[in-house]
Design an enzyme around this catalytic site. Sequence first.
Site, short mmCIF file in Angstrom:
data_model
loop_
_atom_site.label_atom_id
_atom_site.label_comp_id
_atom_site.label_asym_id
_atom_site.label_seq_id
_atom_site.Cartn_x
_atom_site.Cartn_y
_atom_site.Cartn_z
CG ASN A 17 -1.94 -1.12 1.15
OD1 ASN A 17 -2.46 -1.44 0.10
ND2 ASN A 17 -2.22 -1.75 2.28
CB CYS A 18 -0.09 4.78 -0.64
SG CYS A 18 -0.47 5.05 -2.36
N PRO A 19 2.76 4.45 0.94
CG PRO A 19 4.51 5.78 1.81
CD PRO A 19 3.31 4.91 2.21
#
Length: 79
Positions: A17-19
């Site tokens: 998942n981000c980042p």
Amino acid sequence: MSEQISFKEELDTSGLNCPLPLLKAKQALANLSSGDVLKVIATDAGSQRDFRSFAKLSGNELLHEEVTEQNYYYWLKKR
């Protein structure tokens, strides 16, 4: 179009998942030479915003992006 883009290295960030996809792409780009292309595979929808912004801010070129049912693909050219 994607079949015609040759790349030096492929980075699979599926499941991250981000980042994290962007951070891993930055690390991979650091090891490439100017003009080399990095293909990134991601599953996080937020990666679209991240990679577009990163390309604008960093000067690296986002050559192409592609979306399938499950994945996001990016081809980044190192400046």
